[in-house]
Write a protein that holds these residues in place. Sequence first.
Motif, PDB file in Angstrom:
ATOM      1  N   ARG A   1      -6.711 -19.755  -0.649  1.00 22.79           N
ATOM      2  CA  ARG A   1      -5.808 -19.510   0.473  1.00 22.79           C
ATOM      3  C   ARG A   1      -6.569 -18.884   1.647  1.00 22.79           C
ATOM      4  O   ARG A   1      -6.366 -19.259   2.806  1.00 22.79           O
TER       5      ARG A   1
ATOM      6  N   TYR B   1      -9.783 -19.143   2.391  1.00 20.49           N
ATOM      7  CA  TYR B   1     -10.622 -20.156   3.031  1.00 20.49           C
ATOM      8  C   TYR B   1      -9.784 -21.149   3.837  1.00 20.49           C
ATOM      9  O   TYR B   1     -10.167 -21.558   4.940  1.00 20.49           O
ATOM     10  N   ALA B   2      -8.637 -21.558   3.298  1.00 22.05           N
ATOM     11  CA  ALA B   2      -7.788 -22.519   3.996  1.00 22.05           C
ATOM     12  C   ALA B   2      -7.261 -21.930   5.304  1.00 22.05           C
ATOM     13  O   ALA B   2      -7.172 -22.638   6.319  1.00 22.05           O
ATOM     14  N   ALA B   3      -6.930 -20.647   5.295  1.00 24.26           N
ATOM     15  CA  ALA B   3      -6.435 -19.994   6.510  1.00 24.26           C
ATOM     16  C   ALA B   3      -7.505 -19.962   7.601  1.00 24.26           C
ATOM     17  O   ALA B   3      -7.176 -19.883   8.789  1.00 24.26           O
ATOM     18  N   ARG B   4      -8.754 -20.036   7.209  1.00 30.05           N
ATOM     19  CA  ARG B   4      -9.860 -20.036   8.164  1.00 30.05           C
ATOM     20  C   ARG B   4     -10.414 -21.440   8.402  1.00 30.05           C
ATOM     21  O   ARG B   4     -11.502 -21.602   8.923  1.00 30.05           O
ATOM     22  N   HIS B   5      -9.657 -22.433   7.973  1.00 26.87           N
ATOM     23  CA  HIS B   5      -9.988 -23.850   8.180  1.00 26.87           C
ATOM     24  C   HIS B   5     -11.292 -24.271   7.506  1.00 26.87           C
ATOM     25  O   HIS B   5     -11.938 -25.221   7.949  1.00 26.87           O
ATOM     26  N   ASN B   6     -11.673 -23.575   6.450  1.00 25.71           N
ATOM     27  CA  ASN B   6     -12.843 -23.973   5.663  1.00 25.71           C
ATOM     28  C   ASN B   6     -12.317 -24.727   4.447  1.00 25.71           C
ATOM     29  O   ASN B   6     -12.214 -24.208   3.340  1.00 25.71           O
ATOM     30  N   HIS B   7     -11.938 -25.985   4.682  1.00 21.23           N
ATOM     31  CA  HIS B   7     -11.239 -26.758   3.666  1.00 21.23           C
ATOM     32  C   HIS B   7     -12.128 -27.156   2.487  1.00 21.23           C
ATOM     33  O   HIS B   7     -11.640 -27.289   1.365  1.00 21.23           O
TER      34      HIS B   7
ATOM     35  N   ALA C   1     -12.103 -24.147   0.294  1.00 19.65           N
ATOM     36  CA  ALA C   1     -10.767 -24.019  -0.289  1.00 19.65           C
ATOM     37  C   ALA C   1     -10.583 -25.009  -1.434  1.00 19.65           C
ATOM     38  O   ALA C   1     -10.005 -24.672  -2.474  1.00 19.65           O
TER      39      ALA C   1
END
Length: 78
Positions: free
Chosen positions: A42, A44-50, A53
Motif C-alpha cells: 500500500r 509503495y502504491a500510494a507513491r506510484h511505485n507500482h 507494490a
Amino acid sequence: MANTIPKGHIAPASLPSTGKHSHPVDLVALHGEAVNACAMARWYAARHNHAAAARKSAQALSALRKLAAFERVEASHA
C-alpha cells in the motif's frame, strides 16, 4: 537466467512442516510477514511505485498461501 520462474506462473505453496519435522512453522511470523508486506504494498502504491507494490503483494500472497496450507494440514490431522 535458467533458474527464473516463467512470467505469469504461480508456484503452489509448499506445505509447511509441523510438530515433529525439522522446520516448525512460526505462525506469528508468517502472519506478521503477510501484514507487513500488505502495508508496504500500500505504501509503495500510494507513491506510484507500482513495480515495488506488485513485488510486496506477491510476497503477501505467498505468506497467506503458506498459512492456508498449514490450516489444511492441521484440519486433515484433526
